[in-house]
Motif scaffolding. Sequence first.
Motif, mmCIF file in Angstrom:
data_model
loop_
_atom_site.group_PDB
_atom_site.id
_atom_site.type_symbol
_atom_site.label_atom_id
_atom_site.label_comp_id
_atom_site.label_asym_id
_atom_site.label_seq_id
_atom_site.Cartn_x
_atom_site.Cartn_y
_atom_site.Cartn_z
ATOM 1 N N ARG A 130 0.831 -1.200 0.000
ATOM 2 C CA ARG A 130 0.000 0.000 0.000
ATOM 3 C C ARG A 130 0.870 1.256 0.000
ATOM 4 N NH1 ARG A 130 -2.665 -1.090 4.271
ATOM 5 N NH2 ARG A 130 -4.022 -2.562 3.147
ATOM 6 N N GLU A 134 0.661 4.107 -2.827
ATOM 7 C CA GLU A 134 0.376 5.491 -2.447
ATOM 8 C C GLU A 134 1.460 6.437 -2.927
ATOM 9 O OE1 GLU A 134 -0.179 5.467 1.759
ATOM 10 O OE2 GLU A 134 -2.245 4.694 1.644
ATOM 11 N N ASP A 197 -6.350 -3.265 -2.985
ATOM 12 C CA ASP A 197 -5.293 -2.368 -3.444
ATOM 13 C C ASP A 197 -4.271 -3.075 -4.331
ATOM 14 O OD1 ASP A 197 -6.359 -0.225 -2.144
ATOM 15 O OD2 ASP A 197 -5.088 -0.400 -0.366
#
Length: 265
Positions: A130, A134, A197
């Motif tokens: 993640r 990001e 994700d």
Amino acid sequence: MAKLPKKAYEKELLRLQTELVTMQHWVKDTGYRLIVLFEGRDAAGKGSALKRITEYLNPRTARTVALPAPTERQRSQWYFQRYIEHLPAAGEIVLMDRSWYNRAGVERVMGFCTDAEYHRFLRQAPTFERMLIEDGIALRKYWFSVSDVEQERRFRSRRDDPVRRWKLSDMDLLSITRWEDYSRAKDAMFAATDVPDSPWYSVESEDKKRSRLNVIAHLLSTVPYEHREPPLVDIPDRPAGSGYQRPPRSTVHWVPDHAASLLDD
């Protein structure tokens, strides 16, 4: 499953490889960062798929990473640390032939990590991924699936082929006797790390030709690239000679013409 005709396979493979080149131009021009993980059973076809993907790509900005066993120093580091240095910079594509998921597979099954290290990995992997996403890194995860019967057939084929025998390791042979252990480890890995994700994409690999086309087509479909081509360059005219003369051929150490011996046959 119907066998894919060789001519149809080769035609579609070339078309997809051409699209990969187009995608790479776009990645380089836009600064896109892409990392693709290739995981799966031993002899499931990861390596051959990687070869077809990279065949026409520029190795300066599209590279395959296959890390050896960690050193003693690396074993003392945070588990993900040695993988971080291989992450893509702007305009790069990184293809990992096995990845940090070694901990959830071979390390778990063969006892190369402790239970605590294994469970910590399963907790941390989604968070680690993640963080990459990001930060703008595109992550794709592929699992190549093959049956036990087909895997054993490929192992025997490697054993009998002198140019591929090196690919058959002791760890490969042990995977035959640990088939169900690896299955359980894969199921647990998916349960913990197949998240929205960063989902896992499974590739049916009983037929290697089909799996290569399928994984390339899918990868292309997940990257929002636009058609880009490098500009055509003008080839300059060769200037007139200035009197240079090549040294006599007899002064050069030439490689023997081995190919000429084939004409005698």
